[in-house]
Design an enzyme around this catalytic site. Structure first.
Site, PDB file in Angstrom:
ATOM      1  N   LYS A 146       0.824  -1.211   0.000  1.00  0.00           N
ATOM      2  CA  LYS A 146       0.000   0.000   0.000  1.00  0.00           C
ATOM      3  C   LYS A 146       0.857   1.260   0.000  1.00  0.00           C
ATOM      4  O   LYS A 146       0.463   2.268  -0.583  1.00  0.00           O
ATOM      5  CB  LYS A 146      -0.960  -0.021   1.183  1.00  0.00           C
ATOM      6  CG  LYS A 146      -2.131  -0.985   0.912  1.00  0.00           C
ATOM      7  CD  LYS A 146      -2.977  -1.231   2.127  1.00  0.00           C
ATOM      8  CE  LYS A 146      -3.980  -2.348   1.856  1.00  0.00           C
ATOM      9  NZ  LYS A 146      -4.572  -2.848   3.114  1.00  0.00           N
ATOM     10  N   LYS A 175      -6.808 -16.581 -11.992  1.00  0.00           N
ATOM     11  CA  LYS A 175      -8.112 -16.737 -11.333  1.00  0.00           C
ATOM     12  C   LYS A 175      -8.982 -15.530 -11.625  1.00  0.00           C
ATOM     13  O   LYS A 175      -8.486 -14.473 -11.994  1.00  0.00           O
ATOM     14  CB  LYS A 175      -7.938 -16.775  -9.801  1.00  0.00           C
ATOM     15  CG  LYS A 175      -6.931 -17.720  -9.276  1.00  0.00           C
ATOM     16  CD  LYS A 175      -6.992 -17.749  -7.759  1.00  0.00           C
ATOM     17  CE  LYS A 175      -6.382 -16.508  -7.085  1.00  0.00           C
ATOM     18  NZ  LYS A 175      -6.501 -16.523  -5.626  1.00  0.00           N
ATOM     19  N   LYS A 179     -10.980  -9.169  -9.088  1.00  0.00           N
ATOM     20  CA  LYS A 179     -11.608  -7.881  -9.266  1.00  0.00           C
ATOM     21  C   LYS A 179     -10.689  -6.913 -10.006  1.00  0.00           C
ATOM     22  O   LYS A 179     -11.127  -6.096 -10.803  1.00  0.00           O
ATOM     23  CB  LYS A 179     -11.935  -7.321  -7.882  1.00  0.00           C
ATOM     24  CG  LYS A 179     -12.867  -6.185  -7.962  1.00  0.00           C
ATOM     25  CD  LYS A 179     -13.473  -5.789  -6.637  1.00  0.00           C
ATOM     26  CE  LYS A 179     -13.690  -6.892  -5.656  1.00  0.00           C
ATOM     27  NZ  LYS A 179     -14.669  -6.610  -4.652  1.00  0.00           N
TER      28      LYS A 179
END
Ligand code: TRP
Length: 326
Positions: free
Chosen positions: A107, A189, A192
């Site tokens: 982050k 996979k 999002k």
């Protein structure tokens, strides 16, 4: 106990990876499932979309079978005890170990101009969520393993310094092999953050589902009987196994093995089976989202159950720390 970030719009991977686990666990254990709205403030200080996202995540999980009458299903910010426990745990968490956390470093890299203390102590808040109910099983994916290891360290430190109050929380899943839901673009996979057209969302309408499935990569078919399937083809079969009948799967397996497979037909079948699977969930979600009174009732009931458990724990905690002066 587990936490779900209110980032909205769940996909098929979330359904088979996480929610199905919750739905099974609620039958066997005393469960606490929480919408992690406070955690989202560490990266999303703008709260314009928060309410909508919280409602959506509640509705989607309930539509998938999470039962607010069986489990406690609540919002993190409704349980003030979490913030109190977080404060105590912060005294047991070292700056050095927090700075080494993978998710923190990621982050910092992603938004170097918002490296706030809440971000640094994210794993401390997550520990508070879990041990507030003295939970021992935490259904989470691989990406959360480091946070759980940190939770165990904080628990050990607390217990060592103040006496045994908390069990050490462990990641939990029913099957060793987590169900991976392959993406429609041939590799990886459903996710999002990656190719949206390769991910099936529970909110996708029927036409969108068909369009996404029909776009999946195929080829001219095998030329030798019983060949090995290329990854993009075996992925289509994996998706079929999630939503199609045994008969359908066997038919296409046999067609593949005898070099008679028509991928156009296979994708049409898969698309219809996906529609039949997703449409009822989507309609349920829409119904729940339109019913504010019901959502409110769910949150109030969840908070009540969570508070009961939290206040018991906090009595033990204050006593153990020595914050009892009369
Ligand atoms: N950090 C978790 C995630 O990103 C969400 C979360 C918050 C959580 N609190 C939790 C998970 C407590 C398990 C237990 O998905």
């Amino acid at each position: 106990m587990s936490g779900i970030r209110p980032t909205g719009f769940l996909h098929l991977g979330n359904y088979f990876g996480a929610i199905r686990n919750y739905v099974k666990m609620q039958e066997e254990f005393e469960c606490y499932f929480m919408v992690a709205d406070l955690h989202s403030l560490t990266t999303h200080p703008d709260t314009k979309e928060l309410k909508g996202n919280v409602h959506r995540v509640l509705a989607e999980n309930i539509a998938c079978g999470l039962d607010p009458d069986k489990a406690a299903f609540y919002c993190q910010s409704h349980i003030y005890e979490t913030s109190e426990l977080y404060l105590y745990l912060n005294m047991l968490a070292y700056k050095g170990e927090l700075e080494k956390t993978t998710t923190f470093k990621d982050k910092v890299r992603q938004s170097p101009d918002n490296v706030n203390a809440g971000l640094l102590t994210y794993p401390v808040l997550q520990t508070a969520d879990i041990i507030l109910h003295r939970a021992s099983l935490v259904p989470v994916g691989k990406d959360q393993e480091q946070h759980l290891e940190m939770a165990r360290n904080f628990v050990k430190r607390f217990n060592h310094r103040y006496g045994d109050v908390f069990p050490e929380p462990m990641a939990f899943n029913y099957s060793q092999e987590l169900v991976k839901v392959p993406s429609l673009d041939g590799s990886g996979k459903m996710s999002k953050s990656e190719n949206q057209m390769a991910t099936l969302y529970l909110a996708d309408d029927d036409e969108m589902i068909r369009k996404k499935v029909m776009k999946a990569k195929t080829d001219a078919g095998p030329t030798e009987p019983n060949s090995e399937k290329p990854e993009y083809i075996s992925n289509l079969f994996l998706l079929m196994k999630l939503v199609s009948s045994q008969e359908v799967i066997e038919k296409y397996e046999a067609d593949f093995n005898t070099c008679n497979i028509r991928y156009g037909d296979m994708k049409k079948q898969l698309a219809e089976d996906m529609v039949a699977f997703i449409a009822p969930i989507r309609e349920k979600v829409d119904g729940i989202l339109a019913d504010d009174a019901y959502l409110r009732q769910v949150m109030e009931k969840g908070a009540e159950k969570a508070r009961a458990s939290a206040s018991e724990t906090m009595k033990l905690v204050r006593e153990a720390i020595g914050l009892n002066y009369f």
